[in-house]
Design a protein around this motif. Structure first.
Motif, PDB file in Angstrom:
ATOM      1  N   MET A 218     109.642  81.530 118.058  1.00 26.09           N
ATOM      2  CA  MET A 218     108.554  80.527 118.813  1.00 26.09           C
ATOM      3  C   MET A 218     109.509  79.600 119.550  1.00 26.09           C
ATOM      4  O   MET A 218     110.479  78.962 118.721  1.00 26.09           O
ATOM      5  N   ILE A 219     109.332  79.422 120.729  1.00 24.25           N
ATOM      6  CA  ILE A 219     110.311  78.557 121.503  1.00 24.25           C
ATOM      7  C   ILE A 219     109.540  77.268 121.640  1.00 24.25           C
ATOM      8  O   ILE A 219     108.275  76.993 122.287  1.00 24.25           O
ATOM      9  N   ARG A 220     110.259  76.223 121.102  1.00 22.13           N
ATOM     10  CA  ARG A 220     109.400  74.983 121.134  1.00 22.13           C
ATOM     11  C   ARG A 220     109.442  74.186 122.130  1.00 22.13           C
ATOM     12  O   ARG A 220     110.231  74.529 123.164  1.00 22.13           O
ATOM     13  N   ASP A 221     108.422  73.346 122.331  1.00 18.75           N
ATOM     14  CA  ASP A 221     107.969  72.472 123.617  1.00 18.75           C
ATOM     15  C   ASP A 221     109.153  71.593 123.682  1.00 18.75           C
ATOM     16  O   ASP A 221     109.012  70.319 122.915  1.00 18.75           O
ATOM     17  N   THR A 222     110.080  71.518 124.341  1.00 17.67           N
ATOM     18  CA  THR A 222     111.055  70.501 124.731  1.00 17.67           C
ATOM     19  C   THR A 222     111.855  70.630 126.014  1.00 17.67           C
ATOM     20  O   THR A 222     111.816  71.855 126.569  1.00 17.67           O
TER      21      THR A 222
END
Length: 264
Positions: A218-222
């Motif tokens: 999962m690519i985190r929201d940043t």
């Protein structure tokens, strides 16, 4: 021949380019010979490597529209010894108009990219294609030549609808491209909220029903992905000795490449 990997969805702002350049960077640093082809007129591949896409006289648009192939070598830009790019810029925005209004010159309009890739495929291990957030002539050219498609998924309402539409579009091209397959759906810009968890669960159920792999990454929201690329002029996966701050971001993309099975 190169494995041709496309990152595609008809939703914008879901980290398609970030995924493309970081997967490419991870492979290049592991000794694979990589070509990235930008098929999005925003030109973000060039800018991700600190280049101005408008500085190039020869781009993917010229290769797609000039059937003589005389510009091929001029379009390939070497970034590192293992990584080349073919840039795009605003010229590509006019591709559909130029091609579809001249059917006599371009009778096989869905195979323009295929013709280009055939000339370079033997020179690379992987050809990575970044696509626009649309399902038009450009996407058709990509689906007619790609082996693997990776779909970024932002776990929100409109993005989930885009996932379904993108899968449907890809399925239509399997009749003409027998090697075409969706190899991963990757959640991006993920936040730890009930809504995001719910959409991820719904997407997992949908992809399972379609026999499509769903990523464990999962690519985190940043904002740090974009900030790092802009500041460094390269994807984080190409940093040889990342700092403690950058290492977790590099590890995420390196793990994705391993999940995809692209490294021995």
């Amino acid at each position: 021949m190169a494995k041709i990997v496309a990152f595609s969805t008809n939703k914008g702002g879901v980290l398609k380019t970030s995924l493309a350049i970081n997967v490419a960077g991870s492979l290049a640093t592991q000794g694979k010979k990589i070509l990235i082809i930008d098929m999005d007129n925003q030109g973000n591949i060039a800018t991700s490597f600190g280049q101005d896409p408008d500085q190039y006289e020869t781009t993917i648009y010229d290769l797609l529209t000039d059937l003589t192939d005389k510009h091929l070598s001029d379009a390939i830009v070497t970034i590192t010894p293992n990584l080349d790019i073919i840039a795009a810029n605003d010229d590509l925005a006019y591709l559909e108009i130029d091609i579809l209004t001249d059917a006599k010159k371009y009778p096989d309009c869905f195979n323009l990219l295929n013709r280009v890739i055939k000339r370079v495929s033997d020179d690379y291990d992987f050809i990575i294609i970044d696509t626009p957030p649309a399902m038009g002539l450009v996407a058709a050219n990509v689906f007619n030549v790609a082996d693997d498609v990776i779909i970024p998924l932002q776990p929100e309402q409109y993005a989930f609808r885009s996932l379904v539409k993108t899968v449907g579009a890809i399925e239509k091209f399997k009749a003409t491209n027998k090697s075409l397959q969706i190899v991963d759906v990757v959640p991006t810009k993920v936040r730890n909220t009930n809504m995001h968890h719910a959409y991820i669960d719904a997407a997992k159920n949908y992809t399972k029903s379609m026999d499509i792999p769903f990523s464990s990454i999962m690519i985190r929201d940043t904002v740090k992905y974009g900030e790092m690329t802009a500041r460094l002029g390269m994807p984080v996966t190409m940093i040889e000795h990342p700092s403690k701050i950058l290492s977790p971001y590099k590890d995420v993309f390196d793990s994705l490449v391993k999940e995809l099975g692209y490294l021995d």
